[in-house]
Design an enzyme around this catalytic site. Structure first.
Site, mmCIF file in Angstrom:
data_model
loop_
_atom_site.group_PDB
_atom_site.id
_atom_site.type_symbol
_atom_site.label_atom_id
_atom_site.label_comp_id
_atom_site.label_asym_id
_atom_site.label_seq_id
_atom_site.Cartn_x
_atom_site.Cartn_y
_atom_site.Cartn_z
ATOM 1 N N ASP A 179 0.865 -1.171 0.000
ATOM 2 C CA ASP A 179 0.000 0.000 0.000
ATOM 3 C C ASP A 179 0.908 1.229 0.000
ATOM 4 O O ASP A 179 2.048 1.161 0.487
ATOM 5 C CB ASP A 179 -0.885 -0.029 1.244
ATOM 6 N N ARG A 180 0.425 2.341 -0.537
ATOM 7 C CA ARG A 180 1.295 3.521 -0.606
ATOM 8 C C ARG A 180 1.198 4.389 0.649
ATOM 9 O O ARG A 180 2.136 4.476 1.431
ATOM 10 C CB ARG A 180 0.943 4.359 -1.854
ATOM 11 N N ASP A 181 0.059 5.041 0.830
ATOM 12 C CA ASP A 181 -0.089 6.032 1.898
ATOM 13 C C ASP A 181 -0.287 5.359 3.253
ATOM 14 O O ASP A 181 -1.211 4.561 3.437
ATOM 15 C CB ASP A 181 -1.281 6.946 1.593
ATOM 16 N N CYS A 210 -11.900 -2.633 -8.491
ATOM 17 C CA CYS A 210 -10.484 -2.413 -8.198
ATOM 18 C C CYS A 210 -10.243 -1.760 -6.841
ATOM 19 O O CYS A 210 -9.184 -1.962 -6.241
ATOM 20 C CB CYS A 210 -9.826 -1.588 -9.304
ATOM 21 N N ARG A 211 -11.177 -1.004 -6.329
ATOM 22 C CA ARG A 211 -10.947 -0.289 -5.071
ATOM 23 C C ARG A 211 -10.839 -1.279 -3.915
ATOM 24 O O ARG A 211 -11.722 -2.106 -3.696
ATOM 25 C CB ARG A 211 -12.087 0.703 -4.809
ATOM 26 N N ASN A 259 -5.371 2.968 -3.417
ATOM 27 C CA ASN A 259 -6.636 3.662 -3.669
ATOM 28 C C ASN A 259 -6.363 5.162 -3.727
ATOM 29 O O ASN A 259 -5.758 5.717 -2.792
ATOM 30 C CB ASN A 259 -7.641 3.399 -2.540
ATOM 31 N N GLN A 260 -6.789 5.834 -4.781
ATOM 32 C CA GLN A 260 -6.644 7.283 -4.909
ATOM 33 C C GLN A 260 -7.996 7.897 -5.267
ATOM 34 O O GLN A 260 -8.219 8.393 -6.371
ATOM 35 C CB GLN A 260 -5.570 7.613 -5.947
ATOM 36 N N SER A 261 -8.895 7.843 -4.296
ATOM 37 C CA SER A 261 -10.256 8.349 -4.535
ATOM 38 C C SER A 261 -10.284 9.860 -4.698
ATOM 39 O O SER A 261 -11.310 10.418 -5.113
ATOM 40 C CB SER A 261 -11.178 7.933 -3.397
#
Length: 486
Positions: free
Chosen positions: A323-325, A410-411, A366-368
């Site tokens: 995961d990124r953030d 995908c989310r 996830n980049q909502s």
């Protein structure tokens, strides 16, 4: 390839290998002692011995470590307590001249027994190796077959059933297993009074096989029938006797007692009758026959609980998705500014260690903020490029721009990002580990059939930690856990 816990018999095996007319390219000895306070004695003239550390994780994991370190087409597995005749390697080379569909060739195991008396119960148990199918006391596998199967199932902590289970998977994958002409000697090692009770721990491994392959696992794995049903009946009779006594039901208690005595006596006699019937053997069989059924049932129950829901061995970990953030970089909500990217402590070292180990590495995020109109896709790409500059390069980036209401596949916690990353990296989902900081990361891994490690931070909810399964306090520890299963 030889796994060992440092028993003196290793020296004899290495001496036998050194005398062979045809020398192996290398002998990989995996020292599987949990604590190796002293180095192994592998000083055998003329033999190229490579010692690897196993860490005490059991012979299945040790064998995996050994064969993955080698590069030859064939890997010959030997137990450290076998002895080799002088022509063993010559016959081995002949045995390995097989058609491509042959995945493995077993050696013939000979257990020398005393000629002047009947064998003891323990000696007969060891002699059962002579008829065992696909025992790694002497078993040669093609490297390609091991790679396709994912190696030995490391959930087996003992030298028991792990070889039969691997053979089952190889055969199901289309590989043929045959018996060769070479022979090894497998002497009966000296054991203490309670050895037959101690080896009942193997019932927990039987529970794993039943969980994965169903009630007909013995036929599939070509394992002979056991006595567990009789052990269960013996324990049930004892329970009936105890229950009747506690409830004041005399006839029930007597019936249970008679059943327990009868079954125990029958079991003891079946072990005594074929043996030498010495005083020592009579005492051993009487005592252990009374205790053994209870220990066997206990280990089966323990194994059944531990392995509930287990599926087929997925093989080694080949890729890690972060995961990124909140996992790789500090979480800046809806960040579109590369200047605000700051790696978390230990991230650079953790990623570098995985890369050095040869694992594929990716990011699933996830980049909502894109779907909410707070940042653009170009902003997100710029931040990702900055992460790549600081920690990468990563082998794949998988990004979901949607909001929850979009109902996309995908989310996270949906499986889409993980499945797409696995396909891009050319690995099976079950060979992937997802490292994240919240429950949706773990849930996405589960939905895809991947494994996961949760690294909690201040935003991780307590219930997410409880439900995660595998939790690490930091990225360095998470990488340690991953590398243990590569």
């Amino acid at each position: 390839m030889v796994p060992t816990v440092g028993r003196p018999c290793l020296t004899g095996l290495l001496s036998d290998l050194a005398r062979q007319r045809i020398q192996p390219d290398a002998v990989y000895v995996v020292d599987d002692r949990a604590r190796a306070d002293a180095p192994l004695d592998v000083d055998t003239a003329g033999l190229d011995v490579v010692v690897l550390r196993g860490g005490g994780r059991g012979p299945a994991a040790a064998r995996n470590k050994g064969w993955r370190a080698a590069s030859t087409e064939w890997i010959a597995f030997l137990d450290d307590d076998v002895r080799l005749p002088d022509d063993w390697s010559v016959v081995l080379v002949q045995d390995l001249r097989q058609h491509d569909e042959v995945a493995a060739v077993q050696g013939r195991i000979v257990v020398p027994l005393a000629a002047d008396r009947k064998p003891t119960d323990w000696e007969r148990s060891t002699a059962g190796l002579e008829g065992a199918k696909w025992a790694t006391a002497d078993m040669a596998y093609r490297r390609s077959a091991l790679e396709q199967a994912g190696g030995f199932d490391e959930r087996f902590p003992r030298a028991y059933r792990e070889d039969a289970e691997l053979a089952l998977r190889v055969r199901r994958g289309g590989g043929r297993l045959v018996v060769g002409e070479r022979q090894v000697l497998h002497p009966v090692r000296q054991e203490n009074f309670w050895v037959s009770v101690r080896v009942q721990k193997g019932n927990a491994d039987d529970a794993l096989l039943r969980a994965v392959y169903g009630k007909h696992w013995r036929e599939l794995a070509e394992c002979p029938p056991g006595r567990f049903k009789w052990h269960l009946a013996t324990v049930s009779a004892a329970g009936l006797a105890l229950g009747g006594a506690l409830l004041g039901r005399r006839r029930t208690a007597l019936a249970g007692l008679a059943g327990w005595l009868g079954l125990t006596a029958d079991f003891a006699w079946r072990r005594i009758a074929p043996g030498p019937r010495t005083s020592d053997e009579l005492q051993r069989m009487t005592a252990t026959s009374a205790v053994l059924p209870f220990v066997a049932v206990w280990h089966r129950v323990r194994g059944t609980w531990r392995h509930r829901g287990s599926t087929e061995w997925p093989g080694p970990i080949r890729a890690v998705l972060f995961d990124r953030d909140g996992t790789l970089v500090h979480d800046v909500p809806y960040n579109g500014d590369p200047a605000k990217v700051m790696p978390v402590a230990g991230a650079e070292e953790a990623v570098a260690r995985l890369r050095e180990a040869g694992l594929r590495i990716g990011v699933v995020t996830n980049q909502s903020g894109i779907g909410r109109g707070l940042i653009s896709a170009a902003d997100a790409d710029a931040v990702n490029r900055r992460v790549d500059e600081l920690l990468g390069p990563f082998d794949t980036w998988q990004l979901c721009p949607h909001v929850e209401a979009d109902g996309c596949d995908c989310r996270k916690p949906a499986a889409g990002l993980v499945l797409a990353a696995a396909e891009r990296l050319g690995v099976r989902p079950e060979q992937v580990v997802v490292v994240g900081d919240i429950g949706s990361d773990v849930a996405a891994a589960r939905a895809a059939g991947a494994r996961s490690v949760l690294v909690p931070n201040g935003k991780t909810r307590p219930e997410e930690i409880v439900q995660a399964g595998v939790v690490a306090p930091d990225l360095g520890t998470a990488v340690d856990l991953v590398l243990e299963h590569c």
